[in-house]
Design a protein around this motif. Structure first.
Motif, PDB file in Angstrom:
ATOM      1  N   ASP A  74      -5.023   2.678   3.562  1.00 39.10           N
ATOM      2  CA  ASP A  74      -6.321   2.187   3.107  1.00 39.10           C
ATOM      3  C   ASP A  74      -6.851   1.068   3.984  1.00 39.10           C
ATOM      4  O   ASP A  74      -7.971   0.593   3.793  1.00 39.10           O
ATOM      5  CB  ASP A  74      -6.210   1.674   1.659  1.00 39.10           C
ATOM      6  N   TYR A  75      -6.042   0.636   4.937  1.00 35.79           N
ATOM      7  CA  TYR A  75      -6.402  -0.539   5.723  1.00 35.79           C
ATOM      8  C   TYR A  75      -6.025  -0.293   7.177  1.00 35.79           C
ATOM      9  O   TYR A  75      -4.868  -0.032   7.496  1.00 35.79           O
ATOM     10  CB  TYR A  75      -5.649  -1.756   5.172  1.00 35.79           C
ATOM     11  N   GLN A  80      -1.035   4.219   0.692  1.00 34.03           N
ATOM     12  CA  GLN A  80      -1.943   5.043   1.490  1.00 34.03           C
ATOM     13  C   GLN A  80      -2.457   4.188   2.647  1.00 34.03           C
ATOM     14  O   GLN A  80      -2.373   2.953   2.608  1.00 34.03           O
ATOM     15  CB  GLN A  80      -3.128   5.534   0.658  1.00 34.03           C
ATOM     16  N   ASP A 106       0.845  -1.193   0.000  1.00 33.33           N
ATOM     17  CA  ASP A 106       0.000   0.000   0.000  1.00 33.33           C
ATOM     18  C   ASP A 106       0.878   1.240   0.000  1.00 33.33           C
ATOM     19  O   ASP A 106       1.993   1.222   0.536  1.00 33.33           O
ATOM     20  CB  ASP A 106      -0.911   0.041   1.236  1.00 33.33           C
TER      21      ASP A 106
END
Length: 351
Positions: free
Chosen positions: A245-246, A243, A241
């Motif tokens: 995002d998780y 960003q 990743d």
């Protein structure tokens, strides 16, 4: 190499031989790799077309020891990479407010990184050996859902703190709940903040200095390194990743139990992350040592951080195999780092 740098290297007896550096690290209980840091059969500095010909790197002076100790290091969400020459010049930024509110504290008395039989190496340190907080901007976007509320990554805690206002009060509260070097890694201060915190759900965080207004070499090298590391990791079955995002729900503020139970739960979570094969790659503001571009930092859930310099895309595969997966330091690239001396341990991943 300039005449001044050559003279300085001679005057300070700079060590450049990887075998000699490896011996020093080994004597200081730093797990080291005996693999060549280059993945081709005939390692070389030229001819790979990785950076423009105008891209010059200091290959002659000693990198090991070029990292100043800190107690904690933070990355602040900005959603961009075009930072001012000094990130504090943006006076209403969280970086400016945090820097203004930092209080220099004395190091916490503790056992040094190395004992009498394990010599210390300048640039390799533990968090408790410093009272300094290092403040960097990063390119990722805030997850708070509000442009005025930032998301901060905190190391060596390996934590996400979200919902931090870009104000003096926000900076003071951040200091109170997590940045003060005298706070424990997992428990925090117990001060009510209104922030949301999570464990970073990654096996490692990899950052590249991309601060082009400080030095164009960083702006050139970082995107190329991101591509090379992403390809190397994905080729070995990793998820990558760039960003946040998780995240792991719910935030720690909703944990049901005592502070001690929460700390134990955080520790258990961190210990499971190594096998997840998930990496977060970030671009960060000036970290020092741009003459050694590309500059790469690798953070692990157990609190170790490895600072590499003179990194080109050619080293990506070897760093992934030896350091990120194997937990071994590549001596020829090492500038320093936190919690690298691990007496009795075989790798940096050991707790």
């Amino acid at each position: 190499m300039s005449s001044l740098r050559r003279l300085r290297a001679w005057a300070f007896s700079h060590e450049l031989n990887p075998d000699n550096i490896r011996a020093q690290l080994d004597a200081s209980a730093v797990p080291v790799s005996y693999a060549d840091c280059r993945t081709c059969a005939d390692p070389c500095e030229d001819g790979h077309g990785e950076y423009p010909t105008r891209f010059t790197v200091d290959m002659e002076t000693q990198m090991l020891g070029s990292v100043d100790p800190f107690a904690r290091q933070i990355f602040i969400s900005t959603g961009c990479m075009d930072w001012d020459f000094e990130i504090t010049w943006s006076r209403q930024s969280l970086a400016a407010h945090v820097t203004a509110s930092l209080q220099r504290t004395a190091p916490i008395p503790s056992t040094p990184t190395a004992g009498p039989e394990v010599p210390n190496i300048h640039g390799i340190f533990n968090a408790s050996e410093s009272g300094v907080v290092s403040v960097l901007n990063a390119h990722y976007k805030s997850i708070a859902g509000d442009d005025d509320l930032q998301t901060v990554l905190v190391f060596p805690d390996f934590m996400i703190v979200s919902g931090v206002p870009s104000t003096r009060e926000g900076a003071r509260t951040l200091w109170q709940i997590v940045l003060n070097p005298h706070l424990p890694r997992f428990l925090g201060s117990g001060v009510e903040s209104g922030f949301s915190t999570w464990v970073l759900p990654y096996s490692c965080v990899i950052t590249f200095c991309s601060h082009k207004r400080r030095d164009k070499r960083c702006g050139i090298s970082a995107p190329k390194l991101e591509t090379a590391f992403t390809n190397a990791l994905q080729g070995r079955g990793w998820t990558v990743d760039n960003q946040l995002d998780y995240i792991l729900d719910p935030p720690l503020e909703k944990f049901k139990g005592s502070e001690q139970e929460k700390a134990a739960d955080v520790l258990d979570t961190l210990k499971t992350l190594r096998t997840a094969k998930k990496a977060l790659i970030l671009h960060n503001s000036h970290m020092g040592g741009h003459a050694y571009a590309g500059n790469c930092m690798i953070y692990t859930p157990n609190g170790a951080s490895v600072w590499y310099g003179r990194v080109t895309p050619h080293e990506a595969e070897s760093i992934v195999v030896n350091t990120i997966e194997g937990g071994l330091v590549l001596p020829a690239l090492l500038r320093g780092g936190m919690a690298l001396s691990k007496p009795g341990c075989k790798t940096l991943h050991d707790w």
